[in-house]
Design a protein around this motif. Structure first.
Motif, PDB file in Angstrom:
ATOM      1  N   UNK A  43      -3.042   4.138  -5.117  1.00 47.70           N
ATOM      2  CA  UNK A  43      -2.736   5.974  -4.973  1.00 47.70           C
ATOM      3  C   UNK A  43      -0.743   6.288  -5.529  1.00 47.70           C
ATOM      4  N   UNK A  44       0.021   5.442  -5.190  1.00 51.06           N
ATOM      5  CA  UNK A  44       1.857   5.679  -5.224  1.00 51.06           C
ATOM      6  C   UNK A  44       1.784   5.760  -6.436  1.00 51.06           C
ATOM      7  N   UNK A  45       2.538   6.722  -6.435  1.00 47.04           N
ATOM      8  CA  UNK A  45       3.049   7.745  -7.186  1.00 47.04           C
ATOM      9  C   UNK A  45       4.328   6.578  -7.699  1.00 47.04           C
ATOM     10  N   UNK A  46       4.355   5.519  -9.253  1.00 51.24           N
ATOM     11  CA  UNK A  46       5.762   4.899  -9.681  1.00 51.24           C
ATOM     12  C   UNK A  46       6.891   5.606 -10.497  1.00 51.24           C
ATOM     13  N   UNK A  51       6.312  12.086  -3.677  1.00 52.49           N
ATOM     14  CA  UNK A  51       6.760  11.231  -2.471  1.00 52.49           C
ATOM     15  C   UNK A  51       5.501  10.402  -1.902  1.00 52.49           C
ATOM     16  N   UNK A  52       5.838   9.110  -1.974  1.00 54.14           N
ATOM     17  CA  UNK A  52       4.859   8.502  -1.579  1.00 54.14           C
ATOM     18  C   UNK A  52       4.430   8.184   0.061  1.00 54.14           C
ATOM     19  N   UNK A  53       5.501   9.139   0.443  1.00 53.84           N
ATOM     20  CA  UNK A  53       5.389   8.419   2.527  1.00 53.84           C
ATOM     21  C   UNK A  53       3.480   9.125   2.777  1.00 53.84           C
ATOM     22  N   UNK A  54       2.743  10.061   1.810  1.00 49.57           N
ATOM     23  CA  UNK A  54       1.389   9.640   2.500  1.00 49.57           C
ATOM     24  C   UNK A  54       0.590   8.920   1.589  1.00 49.57           C
ATOM     25  N   UNK A  55       0.925   8.181   1.216  1.00 56.30           N
ATOM     26  CA  UNK A  55       0.016   7.123   1.074  1.00 56.30           C
ATOM     27  C   UNK A  55       0.449   6.080   1.290  1.00 56.30           C
ATOM     28  N   UNK A  74       9.762   7.790  -4.916  1.00 54.92           N
ATOM     29  CA  UNK A  74      10.091   9.221  -4.466  1.00 54.92           C
ATOM     30  C   UNK A  74       9.902   9.264  -2.734  1.00 54.92           C
ATOM     31  N   UNK A  75      10.825   9.518  -2.236  1.00 56.60           N
ATOM     32  CA  UNK A  75      10.149   9.516  -0.513  1.00 56.60           C
ATOM     33  C   UNK A  75      11.555  10.418   0.201  1.00 56.60           C
ATOM     34  N   UNK A  76      10.527  11.499   0.417  1.00 57.76           N
ATOM     35  CA  UNK A  76      11.240  12.702   1.306  1.00 57.76           C
ATOM     36  C   UNK A  76      11.355  13.245   3.044  1.00 57.76           C
ATOM     37  N   UNK A  77       9.853  11.832   2.693  1.00 58.92           N
ATOM     38  CA  UNK A  77       9.858  11.594   4.732  1.00 58.92           C
ATOM     39  C   UNK A  77       9.750  10.286   4.528  1.00 58.92           C
ATOM     40  N   UNK A  78      10.512  10.316   6.394  1.00 55.91           N
ATOM     41  CA  UNK A  78      10.098   9.326   6.589  1.00 55.91           C
ATOM     42  C   UNK A  78       8.921   8.433   6.910  1.00 55.91           C
ATOM     43  N   UNK A  79       9.080   6.779   6.828  1.00 53.93           N
ATOM     44  CA  UNK A  79       7.468   5.616   7.287  1.00 53.93           C
ATOM     45  C   UNK A  79       7.942   5.150   8.572  1.00 53.93           C
ATOM     46  N   UNK A  80       7.178   5.547   9.051  1.00 58.55           N
ATOM     47  CA  UNK A  80       7.501   4.950  10.197  1.00 58.55           C
ATOM     48  C   UNK A  80       6.201   3.797  10.963  1.00 58.55           C
ATOM     49  N   UNK A  81       6.452   2.528  11.413  1.00 59.91           N
ATOM     50  CA  UNK A  81       5.032   2.064  11.684  1.00 59.91           C
ATOM     51  C   UNK A  81       5.834   1.012  12.730  1.00 59.91           C
ATOM     52  N   UNK A  82       5.040   1.011  14.401  1.00 63.35           N
ATOM     53  CA  UNK A  82       5.719   0.300  15.124  1.00 63.35           C
ATOM     54  C   UNK A  82       4.353  -0.885  15.989  1.00 63.35           C
ATOM     55  N   UNK A  88       4.803  -6.422   5.822  1.00 60.71           N
ATOM     56  CA  UNK A  88       5.800  -7.004   4.787  1.00 60.71           C
ATOM     57  C   UNK A  88       5.409  -6.045   3.855  1.00 60.71           C
ATOM     58  N   UNK A  89       6.667  -6.044   2.894  1.00 57.37           N
ATOM     59  CA  UNK A  89       6.875  -5.059   1.723  1.00 57.37           C
ATOM     60  C   UNK A  89       8.000  -5.163   0.997  1.00 57.37           C
ATOM     61  N   UNK A  90       7.148  -5.528  -0.191  1.00 61.02           N
ATOM     62  CA  UNK A  90       8.115  -6.261  -1.573  1.00 61.02           C
ATOM     63  C   UNK A  90       7.449  -5.568  -2.717  1.00 61.02           C
ATOM     64  N   UNK A  91       8.951  -5.601  -3.345  1.00 62.00           N
ATOM     65  CA  UNK A  91       9.584  -4.365  -4.466  1.00 62.00           C
ATOM     66  C   UNK A  91       9.787  -5.757  -5.834  1.00 62.00           C
ATOM     67  N   UNK A  92       8.879  -5.469  -6.612  1.00 55.62           N
ATOM     68  CA  UNK A  92       8.727  -6.247  -7.593  1.00 55.62           C
ATOM     69  C   UNK A  92       9.645  -5.132  -8.763  1.00 55.62           C
ATOM     70  N   UNK A  93      11.116  -5.164  -8.593  1.00 54.38           N
ATOM     71  CA  UNK A  93      11.963  -4.160  -9.504  1.00 54.38           C
ATOM     72  C   UNK A  93      11.589  -2.760  -9.708  1.00 54.38           C
ATOM     73  N   UNK A  94      11.504  -2.390  -7.813  1.00 52.05           N
ATOM     74  CA  UNK A  94      11.362  -1.149  -7.648  1.00 52.05           C
ATOM     75  C   UNK A  94      12.135  -0.845  -7.319  1.00 52.05           C
TER      76      UNK A  94
END
Length: 507
Positions: A43-46, A51-55, A74-82, A88-94
């Motif tokens: 569901x994230x918009x590429x 903004x992808x933060x809610x997803x 696009x991100x307009x808000x912090x993503x927090x995970x503790x 992990x998070x990886x980008x393929x030409x992202x």
């Protein structure tokens, strides 16, 4: 290999999500996670429109790898995970696209906050992202990570100057002494604006740090990173007592220090530091600064300063540095300001400088300055070359200035011919128990000046290129000794006491 969980995604065909992700360059890591999720299929918009933060918040789960296919996010808000065990998070030409300062929702601090000091993650992977900060008033901390055991951050490139005045692009800490982490090819070449030139003016001092590790307790490695001109240090890795390793990389034009490192057994190996541009706000642009630790090693560094400020030393060992070794280092300083090369602070511990070279072409300054204090921990310089045509502005006319007791120079080659007729000295000692052994000293004024006590010059070759004496002894000098040297034009004695000479060749 596990597929992404249907209950997590709310999808009816989760296998397709995993299959499409598995063709990417990071597919060899998929077996390390129970869930591998293609964020676009979740569901994230590429396209950079939403903004992808809610997803991401809906996908957040332990033992999960989020894969970002090619696109703009696009991100307009912090993503927090503790408190996670494996994430992990990886980008393929992202490409990540942060909102500007005015549109960012909530605290304007970070895009990703992964672990905090009081609730760190255990294992983190974050790789393969470009960050587009080319739009006006953008610039935000891309990632802040506090990890206890295993951290891998690689191939993150920030495009554009950080001009919003918020925190700098990266902060990394290993919270457990047994843990380790690597930050590799983290690049912020365009630096950051000074705080008063941003929409956050008046809210912070100076502006952001490039890369920060302020509470590290484990072993943290920075490999082949690139940091441009930041107003408040380039790489700041001091605090927490952990070991820091800086391997290679390019660091340029930051204010404060380009590389600032502390921690027992920390090391700085083969980086290039360049100071070739100075903004009106820059007050000091040191190359390397080491502090807060024992057995800190600088090896193979190249420090090039061509746009110096008056206090921007190439290498500084601070008072809290208990011991250091500087080896196979090349310092090249040029310009029309007074500047010093390697500077040892008055209370720093034992320092060895070996197999190194200092080229000093400024209007004045000391290529090597051993400052006096209350310590007599040994300073050893061996196989050191000091050269270049420098001036004598403001009285800074010595190639090596010795103000600390118990310094030894062995097999050093110092040439101070002087710029435009300037009067330069090779070594000046105001201290006690200085030894010069098997060395070559050349200077336009005096190769050696003694203002101290119980100093020895032995088996060395001293000659003034300006036709003066090889040695000048001031009246405050006591018990100087000269043995088996070549002393062209001999010794000029202005009232020293207890002078000892033996088997010297006087020409």
């Amino acid at each position: 290999m596990a597929v992404a969980g249907a209950s997590l995604l709310g999808l009816s065909t989760t296998g397709a999500s995993t299959a499409s992700a598995s063709t990417g360059q990071y597919s060899h890591h998929y077996d390390d996670y129970s869930n591998v999720i293609n964020v676009v299929e979740a569901g994230a918009d590429n396209t950079g429109s939403e903004s992808i933060t809610p997803v991401l918040e809906n996908l957040r789960a332990d033992d999960t790898l989020l894969v970002f296919p090619e696109g703009r996010y696009y991100m307009d808000k912090q993503f927090r995970y503790t408190g996670f065990d494996n994430f992990g998070m990886v980008g393929e030409n992202a490409t990540l696209v942060p909102a500007n300062y005015y549109d960012f929702d909530g605290p304007r601090f970070r895009l990703f906050r992964l672990g905090v000091t009081y609730r760190p993650g255990r294992r983190l992977r974050f790789e393969g992202f470009d960050v587009d900060q080319t739009a006006p008033d953008t610039g935000i901390r891309v990632i802040e990570a506090n990890i206890s055991q295993d951290m891998a951050v690689r191939d993150v490139t920030i495009h554009g100057q950080h001009d919003s005045g918020t925190w700098g692009p990266g902060l990394f800490n290993i919270t457990d002494p047994s843990g380790s982490g690597i930050v590799e090819r983290f690049r912020a070449p365009d630096g950051a604006a000074w705080i008063n030139n941003t929409p956050n003016a008046g809210n912070r001092w100076r502006g952001p740090i490039g890369i920060e590790a302020n509470q590290n307790k484990g072993t943290l490695t920075f490999r082949h990173c690139v940091v441009g001109a930041f107003p408040n240090n380039g790489l700041y890795a001091v605090g927490g007592g952990g070991r820091v390793r800086v391997l290679g990389g390019l660091y340029r034009n930051s204010n404060g220090a380009n590389i600032r490192v502390g921690g027992d057994n920390s090391e700085i190996r083969w980086p290039t530091i360049r100071v070739d541009n100075t903004r009106p706000e820059d007050k000091t642009q040191r190359g390397i600064r080491v502090e807060n630790g024992n057995n800190i090693r600088i090896y193979g560094a190249a420090v090039e300063v061509s746009s110096p400020m008056p206090t921007s030393h190439a290498i500084s060992t601070m008072n809290s540095c208990q011991s250091a070794r500087i080896e196979r280092v090349r310092v090249d300083m040029r310009g029309n300001d007074i500047n010093h090369g390697i500077v040892l602070s008055p209370e720093c511990g034992e320092v060895t400088i070996t197999n190194s070279e200092i080229v000093h072409e400024t209007v004045g300054g000391y290529p090597l300055w051993i400052r006096g204090g209350n310590t007599n921990d040994r300073v050893l310089a061996e196989h050191l070359s000091v050269s270049g045509r420098a001036g004598d502005a403001s009285g800074f006319r010595d190639g090596v200035r010795v103000e600390r007791d118990n310094c030894r120079f062995s097999n050093v080659d110092i040439a101070q011919p002087g710029r435009d007729g300037a009067s330069r000295n090779a070594i000046v000692s105001t201290a006690a128990d200085t030894t010069v052994y098997r060395s070559t000293l050349r200077a336009s004024q005096y190769p050696y000046i003694d203002i101290g006590a119980d100093n020895l010059v032995r088996d060395s070759d001293l000659e003034s290129t300006g036709g003066r004496h090889a040695v000048c002894l001031y009246s405050s000098s006591s018990n100087p000794s000269f043995r088996k040297n070549r002393l062209v034009n001999g010794i000029r004695d202005l009232g020293a006491s207890g002078v000892d000479t033996w088997a010297n060749t006087l020409e």
